[in-house]
Design an enzyme around this catalytic site. Structure first.
Site, PDB file in Angstrom:
ATOM      1  CD  GLU A 168      51.707  67.605  40.700  1.00  0.00           C
ATOM      2  OE1 GLU A 168      50.908  67.107  41.504  1.00  0.00           O
ATOM      3  OE2 GLU A 168      52.895  67.206  40.588  1.00  0.00           O
ATOM      4  CD  GLU A 349      56.282  69.231  42.520  1.00  0.00           C
ATOM      5  OE1 GLU A 349      55.984  68.048  42.793  1.00  0.00           O
ATOM      6  OE2 GLU A 349      55.529  70.190  42.723  1.00  0.00           O
TER       7      GLU A 349
HETATM    8  C1  FCB Z   1      53.508  66.470  43.756  1.00  0.00           C
HETATM    9  C2  FCB Z   1      53.123  67.758  44.445  1.00  0.00           C
HETATM   10  C3  FCB Z   1      54.059  68.172  45.540  1.00  0.00           C
HETATM   11  C4  FCB Z   1      54.544  67.004  46.351  1.00  0.00           C
HETATM   12  C5  FCB Z   1      55.046  65.903  45.461  1.00  0.00           C
HETATM   13  C6  FCB Z   1      55.592  64.711  46.191  1.00  0.00           C
HETATM   14  O1  FCB Z   1      52.376  65.879  43.208  1.00  0.00           O
HETATM   15  O2  FCB Z   1      53.070  68.807  43.502  1.00  0.00           O
HETATM   16  O3  FCB Z   1      53.414  69.146  46.315  1.00  0.00           O
HETATM   17  O4  FCB Z   1      53.562  66.588  47.211  1.00  0.00           O
HETATM   18  O5  FCB Z   1      54.052  65.483  44.581  1.00  0.00           O
END
Ligand code: FCB
Length: 459
Positions: A168, A349
């Site tokens: 990110e 994620e």
């Molecule tokens: C993302 C991050 C991760 C976590 C999630 C909830 O933005 O990459 O580390 O904090 O959100």
């Protein structure tokens, strides 16, 4: 998790994700240096309740126990990040072998458990000395990142086959340098744009380094992507949604896949021109093997006074105040395939924070998280049916952990952490995800007993 598992390819990768600073603790062990998150969390008023990553889940010492949990889940893969300040306490040479040894042990133990390591090189814990010298707005930080990449891949590249360079870059740039709500807590638009450019540039350099040192490896990066939905079909709302898409999505996707910055983002173009050099965009667009997609919610966007507004429609929300809207993941994945045609996508994620508590029975009955994961897997299943090359899914997160500016107030784990004792308590969603994975395997693998029965009966 009673969803249809039949459309997932047999080699679909079932995983869970974490990040070093959020779980490891042991911030002073074995010569680790200071990271920007240590400094930020120690600064009063920056992190909720004054929480820090000092102990976190103590994964640094308890990882064998956590790998045993991963085995119980039936995971194919574990996504973790390497802590740069463990490897280079000063950000660059000298190397701290003891720090690298930890990841060596971790990788060996994962492989012994039959779990594929998916390593992320940078999940936000910049060594503080590099920040003191200017941080990501400086090109020198990108250069230091390549030395660090080389050292880690030289050591682990014989066993780690999947590498994510950055996690990110958009959040590091916007929250860390633009808004100042994440480490290092700076708030300047020009710095934010320069930081994003150097993160992308160092991704391109790192791709080259990884290919040189581990030619068989699969390499990508993980972007935070959310699909903006216009609040109406009015030209104003459509333009507002396109603007949000430009800032959050296309500003990263266009350089990576098309070697250009999106030309409707004129303010940022003016800022990036100050730091961009000949050849940078070609470097950034070095072909990678996969795109990592971190996605949690949709964004509903309307025109505002000068700036687009993100609306908060009635609906279901997590404790992060993120709307639960699984169809947006389907729409996002289809759109990525249509517009950018990545060779492969991993959903690196996806998950949800809810107010988990242990019941009188000592268990955590997290029905909402179970439904969240089930519904998002269903969105992925539909995207695969539409031809999107989604190769795997990583729940955020294996464990409850340090949620950045929110400290320990947000629980995302399949496993509950009782912070005072560090006891691990698998939640109901853990068992549901385990069963989902097992059903899928049984349904897709005719070599298992259940698979054979199913294929014989035509079920
Ligand atoms: C993302 C991050 C991760 C976590 C999630 C909830 O933005 O990459 O580390 O904090 O959100």
């Amino acid at each position: 998790m009673p969803s249809d598992t039949t459309d997932f390819p047999a080699d679909f990768v079932w995983g869970a994700a974490t990040a070093a600073y959020q779980i490891e603790g042991a911030v002073r062990a074995d010569g680790r240096g200071e990271s920007v998150w240590d400094r930020f969390a120690a600064t009063p008023g920056k992190v909720r309740s004054g929480d820090t990553g000092e102990i976190a889940c103590d994964f640094y010492h308890r990882y064998p126990e956590d790998i045993a949990l991963m085995r119980k889940l039936g995971l194919d893969a574990f996504r973790f990040s390497v802590s740069w300040p463990r490897v280079f306490p000063q950000g660059r040479a000298p190397l701290n072998q003891a720090g690298l040894d930890f990841y060596d042990r971790l990788v060996d133990e994962l492989l012994a458990a039959g779990i594929e390591p998916f390593a992320t090189l940078f999940h936000w814990d910049t060594p503080q000395p590099l920040e003191d010298a200017g941080g990501w707005p400086m090109r020198a930080t990108a250069e230091a990142f390549v030395q660090y990449t080389e050292a880690v891949v030289a050591r682990l590249g014989d066993r780690v086959r999947h590498w994510t360079t950055h996690n990110e870059p958009g959040v590091v740039s916007s929250h860390g340098y633009g808004l100042g709500v994440h480490a290092p807590g700076r708030a300047d638009d020009a710095d934010a744009v320069a930081a994003a450019h150097h993160l992308l540039l160092s991704h391109g350099w790192a791709v080259e380094a990884i290919r040189r040192l581990a030619p068989a490896a699969s390499v990508g990066l993980a972007l935070d992507l959310a699909q903006p939905y216009p609040a109406s079909d009015s030209p104003e709302d459509l333009a507002a949604a396109w603007q949000i898409d430009g800032e959050g999505n296309r500003w990263f996707l266009d350089p990576l896949f098309r070697a250009v910055y999106p030309d409707d983002q004129q303010e940022r173009i003016a800022l990036v021109e100050r730091v961009i050099r000949d050849g940078d965009l070609a470097t950034i667009a070095a072909p990678s093997d996969f795109l990592g997609v971190n996605s949690y919610r949709r964004l509903l966007v309307a025109a505002g006074n000068g700036r687009p507004r993100i609306l908060r429609p009635a609906g279901r929300y997590t404790t992060m105040d993120w709307e639960v809207y699984p169809d947006s993941l389907h729409r996002l994945l289809v759109r990525l395939a249509d517009d950018y045609a990545p060779l492969a996508i991993y959903v690196t994620e996806n998950g949800a924070a809810f107010g988990d508590v242990r019941g009188h029975d000592g268990e955590v009955h997290d029905l909402e998280r179970t439904a969240y994961i089930r519904d998002h897997l269903d969105a992925i299943r539909r995207a695969i049916a539409d031809g999107v090359p989604v190769k795997g899914y990583f729940v955020w997160s294996l464990l409850d952990n340090f949620e950045w500016g929110y400290g320990y107030s947000q629980r995302f784990g399949l496993v509950y952490i009782d912070y005072p004792t560090l006891e691990r308590v698998p939640k109901d969603s853990f068992r549901a995800y385990r069963d989902f994975i097992a059903d899928h395997r049984a349904g897709s693998d005719p070599t298992t007993e259940l698979g054979e029965l199913r294929s014989k009966s035509g079920a």
